[in-house]
Write an enzyme that holds these catalytic residues in place. Structure first.
Site, PDB file in Angstrom:
ATOM      1  N   GLU A   1       0.796  -1.002  -0.246  1.00  0.00           N
ATOM      2  CA  GLU A   1      -0.051  -0.006   0.198  1.00  0.00           C
ATOM      3  C   GLU A   1       1.361   1.207  -0.016  1.00  0.00           C
ATOM      4  O   GLU A   1       0.615   2.506   0.433  1.00  0.00           O
ATOM      5  CB  GLU A   1      -0.611   0.419   1.304  1.00  0.00           C
ATOM      6  CG  GLU A   1      -0.142  -0.269   2.595  1.00  0.00           C
ATOM      7  CD  GLU A   1       0.005  -1.095   3.215  1.00  0.00           C
ATOM      8  OE1 GLU A   1       0.010  -1.635   4.265  1.00  0.00           O
ATOM      9  OE2 GLU A   1      -0.062  -2.072   2.777  1.00  0.00           O
TER      10      GLU A   1
ATOM     11  N   HIS B   1      -7.920  -2.958  -1.505  1.00  0.00           N
ATOM     12  CA  HIS B   1      -7.794  -4.094   0.099  1.00  0.00           C
ATOM     13  C   HIS B   1      -6.285  -1.941   0.469  1.00  0.00           C
ATOM     14  O   HIS B   1      -6.042  -2.017   1.167  1.00  0.00           O
ATOM     15  CB  HIS B   1      -7.461  -4.826  -0.108  1.00  0.00           C
ATOM     16  CG  HIS B   1      -5.913  -5.192   1.437  1.00  0.00           C
ATOM     17  ND1 HIS B   1      -7.092  -5.541   3.028  1.00  0.00           N
ATOM     18  CD2 HIS B   1      -4.943  -4.816   1.902  1.00  0.00           C
ATOM     19  CE1 HIS B   1      -5.890  -5.871   3.311  1.00  0.00           C
ATOM     20  NE2 HIS B   1      -4.913  -5.194   2.814  1.00  0.00           N
ATOM     21  N   GLU B   2      -5.668  -2.071  -0.898  1.00  0.00           N
ATOM     22  CA  GLU B   2      -4.719  -1.350  -1.023  1.00  0.00           C
ATOM     23  C   GLU B   2      -5.264   0.601  -0.540  1.00  0.00           C
ATOM     24  O   GLU B   2      -4.173   0.555   0.060  1.00  0.00           O
ATOM     25  CB  GLU B   2      -3.365  -1.952  -2.339  1.00  0.00           C
ATOM     26  CG  GLU B   2      -2.791  -2.983  -2.544  1.00  0.00           C
ATOM     27  CD  GLU B   2      -2.691  -3.540  -1.191  1.00  0.00           C
ATOM     28  OE1 GLU B   2      -2.172  -3.376  -0.370  1.00  0.00           O
ATOM     29  OE2 GLU B   2      -2.561  -4.696  -0.862  1.00  0.00           O
TER      30      GLU B   2
ATOM     31  N   HIS C   1      -6.060   1.121   2.949  1.00  0.00           N
ATOM     32  CA  HIS C   1      -5.244   1.176   3.395  1.00  0.00           C
ATOM     33  C   HIS C   1      -4.645   2.632   3.509  1.00  0.00           C
ATOM     34  O   HIS C   1      -3.878   3.214   4.781  1.00  0.00           O
ATOM     35  CB  HIS C   1      -3.914   0.542   2.983  1.00  0.00           C
ATOM     36  CG  HIS C   1      -3.369  -0.798   3.663  1.00  0.00           C
ATOM     37  ND1 HIS C   1      -3.015  -1.059   5.361  1.00  0.00           N
ATOM     38  CD2 HIS C   1      -3.154  -2.052   3.042  1.00  0.00           C
ATOM     39  CE1 HIS C   1      -2.917  -2.486   5.376  1.00  0.00           C
ATOM     40  NE2 HIS C   1      -2.997  -2.813   4.181  1.00  0.00           N
TER      41      HIS C   1
ATOM     42  N   GLU D   1      -4.038  -3.977   9.253  1.00  0.00           N
ATOM     43  CA  GLU D   1      -4.567  -5.254   8.479  1.00  0.00           C
ATOM     44  C   GLU D   1      -5.945  -5.376   9.031  1.00  0.00           C
ATOM     45  O   GLU D   1      -7.519  -5.622   8.332  1.00  0.00           O
ATOM     46  CB  GLU D   1      -3.774  -5.932   8.502  1.00  0.00           C
ATOM     47  CG  GLU D   1      -2.520  -6.170   8.198  1.00  0.00           C
ATOM     48  CD  GLU D   1      -2.467  -5.053   6.832  1.00  0.00           C
ATOM     49  OE1 GLU D   1      -3.614  -5.470   5.308  1.00  0.00           O
ATOM     50  OE2 GLU D   1      -1.394  -5.093   5.971  1.00  0.00           O
TER      51      GLU D   1
ATOM     52  N   ASP E   1       8.607 -11.461  10.077  1.00  0.00           N
ATOM     53  CA  ASP E   1       8.417 -11.735   8.062  1.00  0.00           C
ATOM     54  C   ASP E   1       7.836 -13.458   8.468  1.00  0.00           C
ATOM     55  O   ASP E   1       7.272 -13.910   7.663  1.00  0.00           O
ATOM     56  CB  ASP E   1       9.557 -11.432   7.237  1.00  0.00           C
ATOM     57  CG  ASP E   1       9.642 -10.530   6.705  1.00  0.00           C
ATOM     58  OD1 ASP E   1       8.964  -9.670   7.466  1.00  0.00           O
ATOM     59  OD2 ASP E   1      10.561  -9.982   6.660  1.00  0.00           O
TER      60      ASP E   1
ATOM     61  N   TYR F   1      -5.516  -9.618   9.651  1.00  0.00           N
ATOM     62  CA  TYR F   1      -6.499  -9.290   8.843  1.00  0.00           C
ATOM     63  C   TYR F   1      -7.630  -9.901   9.084  1.00  0.00           C
ATOM     64  O   TYR F   1      -8.586  -9.719   9.611  1.00  0.00           O
ATOM     65  CB  TYR F   1      -6.207  -9.990   7.273  1.00  0.00           C
ATOM     66  CG  TYR F   1      -4.554  -9.533   6.624  1.00  0.00           C
ATOM     67  CD1 TYR F   1      -4.982  -8.535   5.753  1.00  0.00           C
ATOM     68  CD2 TYR F   1      -3.155 -10.036   7.392  1.00  0.00           C
ATOM     69  CE1 TYR F   1      -3.435  -8.321   4.876  1.00  0.00           C
ATOM     70  CE2 TYR F   1      -2.083  -9.538   6.472  1.00  0.00           C
ATOM     71  CZ  TYR F   1      -2.100  -8.569   5.973  1.00  0.00           C
ATOM     72  OH  TYR F   1      -1.451  -8.583   5.050  1.00  0.00           O
TER      73      TYR F   1
END
Length: 622
Positions: free
Chosen positions: A290, A314-315, A318, A337, A394, A402
């Site tokens: 994003e 979605h982006e 953001h 998220e 990560d 989410y």
């Protein structure tokens, strides 16, 4: 030290950086950027200043007024997660100038040689700074708590184009004065004459500025042979200059302006001026990123039926939740998220209808339940607010922030009603815009603006409890119920009839496959594919869901397709389940050999972040 982020050396007693001015010289032959960074602090500092670095060579740190050297130290060993701790000694300084070079092992940068690009003529480089990789591009306080504005001069080969998560303000020839106030007359601080390189024939300088404070992980650029198509008054679609890719992307994302208008109606004015999209090479490790003004996308979202626009939704969401309001550190990632997944589904509901939004919720519900299984031995990461001390973000990236975050907000909406929740959302965004906050700040705001909510919903269980709370909610819609019912029938040996699936698109098939039992017979998998050719789907969500089913049933007929898929895309959403499916469980010797061989052959085509994730999966199971 008084750290403010488990993933940063930033000290809460030190002033935060407010602005970074960068000059970046791109040397494609060595996969290195020679650079300077002028950091401006919120107030003068005397004593040590802690900064984050990873895989950077620090040549010199100067007082920008006098160009006299400032003392600094850098930790001799690299922290396995946080990188190296750079400490600069200051004496009433409000700015410092750092001369440095990146290295080819920078975890944020992927350098692609010409054969790795679509056209195979020019090289390409791009960034992926989330979660904690900005420190491998420039020294900084690499925590979302330290929001920065920035400016940048990028010196690149003339035949290449540049885009950034910032406003483009100039395209010109390089001049020696670009480095005035940066290099002394000798101009050898790097061990070579950067000024001469900077002004070489065949180079061009692109200038950008980001005037709104962003967390460092939203810093982004891409350099390559780029083209674009206009798809709306505020949106261009960029990609490598290949007509087929550009035209397909323009068709897929033609509805972007309508999504923007609906999002503004829901969440307030769009604050970033433009919403451009860059379709990256297949190695890009995420579905989308994003970055403000310039969203990065995987080419796998170009599906040919406009359904890939949901990633864009979605982006886009953001732009309010994540970019305007940001989690203070990664332990509160759900604030980015969970809110964005909720906002995305509200946009999709308006633009594509309630049935499609319900399918999204259903796919997410299935994914959330699968994550509970993934983390059954470490339930800490099924919490919304979790402890990430000593944990690489990560490695624990998942659907939990989410989908559990979405479920929490959806639960609040059901409690107080949608009109009241919409008003709450707008007030929340207006109150905290351009701030980085934590879960406690959100809960305090919620309780202050929805009096008594804590008596109706167990807020602590939702934010700090493990697992899925009992008042989470599976979606309800006729289409969703029909698909799940057909998936249950498959366990009894009944394949869906063609008249039952004739109008299905990718999402319907994805939901169907996600709900199939992993214990089906290989013969059933083969029969299903013989009728509906799912292994050949151009929609990677469908294809990968089918290949997961093939792996779990040890249907080795499809291992060639698994290998092909792992070699043609670098999106972690596909790499993680396919590699995990191959190596997890007993009696998988043949599959483990396959996974190791494919990774060895495909590794250099993956982004460094994806390389690390696959290496962790193999290290655990092979």
């Amino acid at each position: 030290m008084a750290p403010i982020d488990p993933h940063s050396f930033t000290d809460s007693t030190h002033p935060l950086t407010t602005h970074i001015a960068l000059t970046l010289y791109f040397d494609f032959s060595s996969s290195i950027i020679h650079a300077t960074a002028l950091l401006t602090l919120q107030n003068p500092c005397t004593g040590p200043l802690s900064l984050d670095t990873r895989s950077l060579i620090i040549h010199k740190i100067l007082d920008p007024e006098t160009l006299t050297p400032l003392p600094f130290t850098i930790s001799s060993s690299e922290h396995p997660i946080n990188g190296r701790h750079l400490t600069v000694s200051l004496n009433n300084h409000s700015s410092i100038l750092i001369l440095y070079s990146t290295s080819p092992s920078s975890s944020a940068l992927q350098w692609l040689s010409p054969p790795q690009t679509f056209k195979k003529i020019h090289p390409f480089v791009y960034t992926q700074c989330q979660s904690i990789h900005a420190r491998s591009v420039f020294p900084c306080q690499d925590t979302p708590a330290a929001r920065i504005c920035y400016s940048a001069k990028l010196n690149v080969p003339r035949q290449l184009s540049t885009v950034m998560s910032a406003r483009h303000c100039n395209h010109r020839d390089p001049v020696g004065s670009d480095l005035d106030g940066v290099l002394t007359k000798e101009a050898t601080e790097f061990g070579f004459d950067l000024k001469s390189l900077w002004c070489e024939e065949g180079r061009v300088v692109e200038e950008f500025v980001m005037e709104q404070p962003i967390p460092p992980y939203l810093f982004a650029f891409a350099v390559g042979e780029l083209g674009f198509r206009e798809v709306g008054p505020r949106t261009r679609v960029y990609s490598e200059a290949v007509d087929g890719v550009l035209d397909a992307a323009a068709r897929e994302f033609a509805g972007t302006e309508e999504m923007m208008r609906q999002a503004e109606r829901l969440f307030g004015e769009y604050d970033w001026e433009r919403f451009d999209l860059l379709v990256l090479p297949p190695s890009f490790p995420y579905g989308g990123m994003e970055n403000p003004r310039m969203v990065f996308l995987t080419p796998t979202v170009i599906k040919g039926d406009a359904s890939g626009a949901q990633v864009v939704a979605h982006e886009l969401a953001h732009s309010w939740t994540g970019n305007l309001i940001t989690n203070k550190n990664n332990e509160h990632f759900w604030l980015n998220e969970g809110f964005t997944t909720y906002a995305e589904r509200r946009i999709v509901e308006v633009v594509q209808g309630e049935d499609i939004a319900a399918l999204n919720v259903g796919i997410g519900w299935r994914g959330l339940n699968e994550e509970m299984e993934r983390f059954k031995d470490n339930m800490e990461f099924t919490k919304l607010k979790n402890n990430q001390e000593g944990v690489d973000p990560d490695d624990v990236y998942s659907q939990v922030p989410y989908e559990k975050g979405f479920q929490f907000l959806w639960r609040i909406e059901r409690q107080i009603g949608r009109p009241a929740f919409d008003e709450f959302l707008k007030k929340y965004i207006a109150t905290f815009k351009f701030k980085s906050i934590d879960t406690e700040t959100f809960l305090d705001f919620l309780k202050a603006n929805v009096p008594g909510i804590e008596k109706e919903i167990d807020l602590q269980q939702w934010t700090e409890g493990t697992g899925i709370p009992p008042d989470a909610h599976e979606p309800v819609s006729d289409l969703y119920t029909k698909i799940v019912s057909l998936a249950n029938d498959f366990k009894l040996g009944r394949m869906p009839r063609e008249d039952e699936v004739c109008d299905w698109k990718g999402q319907e098939w994805e939901l169907y496959l996600e709900n199939l039992s992993k214990a089906v017979e290989a013969s059933q998998v083969i029969a299903l594919d013989a009728r509906y050719r799912l292994s050949e789907s151009k929609d990677y969500e469908v294809k990968v869901a089918f290949l997961q089913l093939a792996i779990s049933s040890k249907c080795r007929d499809y291992y060639g397709e698994v290998e092909k898929t792992l070699k043609e895309v670098g999106r972690m959403k596909y790499l993680r389940p396919l590699y995990s499916g191959l190596v997890q469980g007993a009696g998988k010797d043949e599959e483990k050999i396959l996974a190791k061989r494919v990774f060895a052959e495909a590794r250099e085509c993956y982004h460094p972040i994806a390389q690390g994730v696959v290496e962790a999966i193999l290290a655990k199971h092979v």
